[in-house]
Enzyme design. Sequence first.
Site, PDB file in Angstrom:
ATOM      1  N   LYS A 116      -1.049  20.920  -7.574  1.00 22.75           N
ATOM      2  CA  LYS A 116       0.209  20.219  -7.813  1.00 22.75           C
ATOM      3  C   LYS A 116       0.966  19.891  -6.524  1.00 22.75           C
ATOM      4  O   LYS A 116       1.645  18.870  -6.428  1.00 22.75           O
ATOM      5  CB  LYS A 116       1.083  21.029  -8.775  1.00 22.75           C
ATOM      6  N   ASN A 235       8.179  25.575 -21.812  1.00 26.57           N
ATOM      7  CA  ASN A 235       7.362  24.626 -21.051  1.00 26.57           C
ATOM      8  C   ASN A 235       5.961  24.440 -21.626  1.00 26.57           C
ATOM      9  O   ASN A 235       5.084  23.885 -20.971  1.00 26.57           O
ATOM     10  CB  ASN A 235       7.256  25.056 -19.577  1.00 26.57           C
ATOM     11  N   GLU A 288       2.835  15.364 -12.019  1.00 21.73           N
ATOM     12  CA  GLU A 288       1.574  15.956 -11.593  1.00 21.73           C
ATOM     13  C   GLU A 288       0.433  15.170 -12.204  1.00 21.73           C
ATOM     14  O   GLU A 288       0.644  14.331 -13.079  1.00 21.73           O
ATOM     15  CB  GLU A 288       1.475  17.421 -12.021  1.00 21.73           C
TER      16      GLU A 288
END
Length: 671
Positions: A116, A235, A288
């Site tokens: 990332k 998340n 990402e």
Amino acid sequence: MFKRILIANRGEIACRVMKTARKMGIQTVAVYSEADRDALHVEMADEAVLIGPPAAAESYLVIEKIVEACRKTGAEAVHPGYGFLSEREAFPRALEAAGIVFIGPNPAAIAAMGDKIESKKAAAKAKVSTVPGYLGVIEDDKHAVRIADEIGYPVMIKASAGGGGKGMRIAHSKAEVAEGFNLAKAEAKASFGDDRVFVEKFIVDPRHIEIQVLGDKHGNVIHLGERECSIQRRNQKIIEEAPSPLLDEATRRKMGEQAVALAKAVNYDSAGTVEFVAGQDKSFYFLEMNTRLQVEHPVTELVTGVDLVEQMIRVASGEKLAIAQKDVTLTGWAVESRLYAEDPFRNFLPSIGRLVKYRPPAEASKDGITIRNDTGVQEGGEISIHYDPMIAKLVTHAPSRAAAIEAQATALDSFYVDGIRHNIPFLSALMHHPRWREGRLSTGFIAEEFPKGFAVHVPEGEVARRIAAVGAAIDHVLGQRKRQISGQMGGRVVQRERRRAVWLDRQEILLEVAREGEAIAIRFIDADGKAGNTHLLQSAWKPGDPVWQGTIDGQFVAVQARPIANGIRLAHQGVEVPVYVWTEAEATSARLMPVTTASDSGKKLLCPMPGLVVSIAVNEGQEVKAGETLAVVEAMKMQNVLRAEQDGTVKKIHASAGATLAVDALILEFA
């Protein structure tokens, strides 16, 4: 084309890859740990190889064992699925050295975009808009706090090497950054073997929108439209859809072009996903790139008609893409729900155990509606503490978003699982949430709409009447079955009274019930004692069926039914309630029964899920304040912080770090 491929994964994605391979006439090899010896993916494969103990670090994450399994079985290529080794640059390099093809992107693309931090640098170099953040190595929690202060709160702390919500924390203060940094590093290390994390600005009220890209080894790259993945908890994506209700055609084209440009910049040559964080004003920033097949890929397959697994296999074998950008069209709408082994009524804590019953809705395409269930489990299988808690992905496709949501809601009501706790009630409730149906989404949706978590719903209005009607109909069928037993009352026919008091727990609904031909007629009784209009229920339900499926006044309805003492527990549209159907005499007695209440356990900290005690943060005799950390318990690769709910003094500690505890096991007591 390959004759035999190995799937270096487990669960639903391994089964998903095998389905396409079988369709293409390719033999498959499964690998499995000792915990997965009886798993569905092992049963489905043409051949299976044991690769080690239950812990992923000793089995699914060991490259040498996968390579050896390929040598042993003659597999020419490996599909990595998602997670595990799918985004490890070292994996395709090791396969290449052994003369085995990797069904995924080239190692250089993984190195450039799979990490990332490096992917953000590459995106910035390619002039792709990125979120403000710090991409260098963070030394410790103090360094993380300094960075967060400079960027401005809130910030997101995220593992560099992973995905799936692991190693990710949102922090609104210095204290949360310090704690979140250490937790994120620990989770990243446990899940991916890489504890690097980075910090970036968290966009307030954002949406998560991603573009599916597909490239070949001849320089061709296309995109297959977008997916909206904004419905998340911790998340972790829960519901995905394609297309996004936010985007217009112009924004879709811009995002797609940017995603393709980025993929071309790193010579991307497989299926991959470029993720963006989008503002409500349709602005977007690169988040990402996932250099693998996404969990949510089925929604894209259903709206485009493209089998992504097939394309990955064909590309890996050297074929050119058979479709160009102009050939890609988005048709209809698709919605996917992720079914997890977790208890929504206990803050979604993991649940493990055996699937005593597992009855998904039938997969079908009829009248413009498609129902698809991607799963890696079967009835009698076991949900283990060692791996992710996902049971299945339920996907529906229809001509419109509203129709796809309606089909999803009905399919969830028909999905019967027993033996473990699961999130179907929560998913079902979400499908009927007004804000979700209107498409007013953000990644904060669940936190905003369920600030105190998901609680047991009291059935109201039309839902209550529908549950009461089905309960009365089931009771009527059971009564008819009992009266067919021979030798009763000398063969005399007994006329039953029609009036019933239906209790939804303690909520009472009065009605009349009677058989009318093939249907059961229900008439609700108002406060004045008058019966209203007749509602006809038609169903082939029989005693023992886990789901009542039928019509009420011509509208299809599915209600889950579980027998309980003196009644039946019904679940519908996120509501689960015990239902008792009384005659007038029975109801008179039932109204006199006292209501029992649960005992107080406020002076004890119980383990909320089966898990491993990572640490105990307090000592006996220590005074603690509400909100302070008491212990950290790890389950299914997630670390859960247990905090004090009120001020108190620790009287006795019953567990220690390293202990494996069952659900509700005693951790400590308060004075």
